[in-house]
Scaffold this active site. Structure first.
Site, short mmCIF file in Angstrom:
data_model
loop_
_atom_site.label_atom_id
_atom_site.label_comp_id
_atom_site.label_asym_id
_atom_site.label_seq_id
_atom_site.Cartn_x
_atom_site.Cartn_y
_atom_site.Cartn_z
N ARG A 85 0.83 -1.21 0.00
CA ARG A 85 0.00 0.00 0.00
C ARG A 85 0.86 1.26 0.00
NH1 ARG A 85 -4.39 -1.68 4.49
NH2 ARG A 85 -5.13 0.45 4.30
N ASP A 115 -13.83 -0.82 -2.34
CA ASP A 115 -12.86 0.25 -2.48
C ASP A 115 -12.75 0.56 -3.97
OD1 ASP A 115 -10.32 1.51 -0.94
OD2 ASP A 115 -9.78 0.98 -3.00
N LYS A 137 -15.19 5.87 -0.88
CA LYS A 137 -14.69 6.46 0.37
C LYS A 137 -14.11 7.82 0.03
CE LYS A 137 -11.92 2.82 1.22
NZ LYS A 137 -10.98 1.89 1.84
N ARG A 179 -12.10 11.20 1.89
CA ARG A 179 -11.57 11.81 3.11
C ARG A 179 -12.00 13.27 3.15
NH1 ARG A 179 -9.02 8.30 5.93
NH2 ARG A 179 -7.91 6.61 4.90
N ASP A 193 -12.88 -7.18 -2.11
CA ASP A 193 -11.74 -6.29 -1.85
C ASP A 193 -10.47 -7.13 -1.91
OD1 ASP A 193 -10.35 -3.98 -1.36
OD2 ASP A 193 -11.35 -3.51 0.52
N GLY A 226 -11.61 -1.83 8.84
CA GLY A 226 -12.38 -0.58 8.80
C GLY A 226 -13.13 -0.41 7.49
C1 R5P Z 1 -7.56 -0.19 0.09
O1 R5P Z 1 -6.90 0.43 -0.70
C2 R5P Z 1 -7.71 -1.68 0.01
O2 R5P Z 1 -8.38 -2.09 -1.15
C3 R5P Z 1 -8.44 -2.20 1.22
O3 R5P Z 1 -9.74 -1.64 1.24
C4 R5P Z 1 -7.72 -1.85 2.48
O4 R5P Z 1 -6.38 -2.25 2.35
C5 R5P Z 1 -8.34 -2.52 3.67
O5 R5P Z 1 -7.73 -2.03 4.84
P1 R5P Z 1 -8.53 -1.99 6.18
O6 R5P Z 1 -9.08 -3.37 6.39
O7 R5P Z 1 -7.53 -1.60 7.23
O8 R5P Z 1 -9.63 -0.98 6.05
#
Ligand code: R5P
Length: 331
Positions: free
Chosen positions: A108, A183, A206, A208, A234, A241
């Site tokens: 990431r 996402d 999402k 911010r 995902d 979260g």
């Molecule tokens: C975001 O870019 C990814 O696709 C996932 O949504 C993210 O890595 C999930 O992270 P978390 O479970 O901490 O929200």
């Protein structure tokens, strides 16, 4: 999709030698079983000062070596162990070394999206190369461009076919199903899911928002989940979260049963507990990362884990024999 090929008579790099670090022993055993060869003996332990020691039990001179190590929690121990194992093989004159990393850490951190931040995925790629890997193999990278951080060849594979095949076993029992991407970064893959399953697509967006009181996240749903069963997809669940918020919004928008498909079960902190508390009928994931029994217990029988061992095993055979990997996927 995965089938066992005939072994070729001549091999450019000698026989396959399969090594595993300590991060994913069950997956490594399954790959060895698929290949019908044993995992090679090695000693790996951590000294009291936290330094890691590695010793191979037999020579790898002239051999085609594969090191299976997923870079999950504890990330830095597992990553360092991978690097040390690669260097050990290099120093013992292996003919070729492939880092088999089902889940690549720091994926990431793939761009400078704010001032004064690193691109750590690039650093990880550099370290794997400097340690002595000739090739790498991984699954469902968070972002395709990470491939460009490596200058050695790699097989960046996807679990897409395995997950779709499983989804096809229950899709006909669902009511007006829709695939929803948790996402926007996963939108393209979510579209492929929806197309393969022949169902419509929705997106959770999402955003911010920064205000005087700090930063918060707002969500909106693009598409229709009202009175429909939803398959939420995902690439990974880390803190949980994103999925928690996505499940909440699609439920608010009238969703019936919710299924969650995700590739990498990072499940950090109390994510397993939080996920299990959600109104989700089934979680579907893979074994790119082992889920500790205590975390797994939270899900009861609501989790299905699909193994990537056959996929990785098949690609290892093909890499050893110099055969196409693309043809496994009709490419
Ligand atoms: C975001 O870019 C990814 O696709 C996932 O949504 C993210 O890595 C999930 O992270 P978390 O479970 O901490 O929200």
């Amino acid at each position: 999709m995965v089938h066992k090929p005939q072994r070729h008579e001549t091999m450019k790099y000698g026989g396959i030698k399969l090594y595993a670090g300590r991060s994913c022993p069950d997956l490594a055993q399954k790959i060895a079983k698929y290949l019908e060869i044993p995992l090679q003996g090695r000693e790996v332990f951590t000294f009291p000062n936290d330094n890691i020691f590695v010793k191979l039990n037999s020579s790898v001179r002239g051999q085609d070596c594969y090191v299976i190590q997923t870079s999950t929690l504890p990330v830095h121990t597992n990553l360092m162990e991978l690097l040390i194992m690669i260097q050990t093989l290099r120093l013992d004159s292996a003919a070729r070394i492939t880092a088999v990393v089902p889940y690549l850490c720091y994926s990431r951190s793939d761009k400078k999206d704010q001032p004064r931040v690193p691109i750590t995925a690039r650093l990880v790629a550099d370290m794997i190369e400097v340690a002595g890997a000739d090739r790498y193999m991984t699954l469902d990278l968070h972002a395709g461009q990470i491939q460009g951080f490596f200058s050695i060849p790699g097989d960046v594979l996807t679990t897409f076919h395995l997950l779709i095949d499983y989804a096809k076993t229950f899709i006909n029992n669902l009511v007006d199903p829709v695939v929803a991407s948790a996402d926007l970064g996963f939108a393209k893959k979510a579209r492929n899911f929806a197309e393969e399953l022949n169902v419509p697509l929705a997106f959770v967006e999402k955003r911010r928002v920064t205000s005087n009181s700090g930063e918060s996240q707002t969500l909106s749903l693009i598409g229709d989940t009202n009175n429909r069963d939803v398959i939420l997809v995902d690439d990974e669940i880390s803190t949980g979260g994103s999925i928690e918020q996505a499940v909440n919004i699609i439920k608010e928008c009238g969703a019936r049963d919710v299924y969650v498909i995700f590739v990498h079960p990072v499940l950090s902190l109390d994510a397993a507990q939080r996920m299990a508390a959600l109104p989700v009928k089934q979680f579907i994931t893979t074994d790119t990362i082992p889920i500790p029994p205590k975390k797994l217990a939270h899900f009861g029988d609501r989790i299905k884990i699909i193994s990537v061992a056959g996929l990785l095993g098949e690609v290892i055979i093909r890499a050893n024999e110099g055969r196409s990997v693309g043809e496994m996927f009709n490419e």
